[in-house]
Write a protein that holds these residues in place. Structure first.
Motif, PDB file in Angstrom:
ATOM      1  N   UNK A  80       0.842  -1.199   0.000  1.00  0.00           N
ATOM      2  CA  UNK A  80       0.000   0.000   0.000  1.00  0.00           C
ATOM      3  C   UNK A  80       0.877   1.249   0.000  1.00  0.00           C
ATOM      4  N   UNK A  81       1.933   1.243   0.806  1.00  0.00           N
ATOM      5  CA  UNK A  81       2.858   2.374   0.853  1.00  0.00           C
ATOM      6  C   UNK A  81       3.535   2.615  -0.488  1.00  0.00           C
ATOM      7  N   UNK A  82       3.963   1.535  -1.146  1.00  0.00           N
ATOM      8  CA  UNK A  82       4.592   1.666  -2.468  1.00  0.00           C
ATOM      9  C   UNK A  82       3.609   2.253  -3.476  1.00  0.00           C
ATOM     10  N   UNK A  85       3.157   5.967  -2.777  1.00  0.00           N
ATOM     11  CA  UNK A  85       4.336   6.712  -3.239  1.00  0.00           C
ATOM     12  C   UNK A  85       4.317   6.859  -4.755  1.00  0.00           C
ATOM     13  N   UNK A  86       4.021   5.769  -5.448  1.00  0.00           N
ATOM     14  CA  UNK A  86       3.955   5.810  -6.912  1.00  0.00           C
ATOM     15  C   UNK A  86       2.877   6.796  -7.362  1.00  0.00           C
ATOM     16  N   UNK A  91       1.135  11.860  -9.816  1.00  0.00           N
ATOM     17  CA  UNK A  91       0.284  13.051  -9.776  1.00  0.00           C
ATOM     18  C   UNK A  91       1.100  14.334  -9.725  1.00  0.00           C
ATOM     19  N   UNK A  92       2.331  14.253  -9.234  1.00  0.00           N
ATOM     20  CA  UNK A  92       3.181  15.436  -9.134  1.00  0.00           C
ATOM     21  C   UNK A  92       3.858  15.778 -10.462  1.00  0.00           C
ATOM     22  N   UNK A  93       3.890  14.822 -11.381  1.00  0.00           N
ATOM     23  CA  UNK A  93       4.551  15.076 -12.661  1.00  0.00           C
ATOM     24  C   UNK A  93       3.752  16.081 -13.476  1.00  0.00           C
TER      25      UNK A  93
END
Length: 101
Positions: A80-82, A85-86, A91-93
């Motif tokens: 879930x953490x991975x 993070x992905x 979304x930040x790109x």
């Protein structure tokens, strides 16, 4: 993940002792939560709950282990953490701007 019941399962499994403390067959935090109790918490038939759980398992968000005739589900916090993070990185790109010809 665009499913309210699957998100609810993940929320419930985040605090298994709080939501499934009545489970007597195994410690819900250590061993996982019986699929029967998850179906009851969702208010759905066991086959419906099983389908949601299978999708979560395929996505890697839960692990399922069998003991005798029961199946127990537990969140896979690392997976879930991975994923989070992905998703955050995606979304930040900034979208690429294509040049018109």
């Amino acid at each position: 993940m665009a499913s309210a019941p699957r998100l609810r399962v993940l929320r419930l499994l985040a605090e298994p002792q709080r939501h499934f403390g009545e489970q007597l067959s195994a410690d819900p935090a250590e061993f996982g939560v019986c699929m029967t109790l998850i179906a009851k918490a969702l208010g759905v038939a066991q086959p419906t709950a099983s389908r949601h759980l299978e999708i979560l398992k395929q996505a890697g968000f839960i692990t399922v282990q069998r003991h005798l005739k029961w199946s127990y589900c537990k969140r896979d916090e690392a997976a879930i953490g991975e994923y989070l993070n992905w998703l955050g990185a995606e979304l930040a790109q900034r979208p690429e701007v294509k040049q018109g010809r």
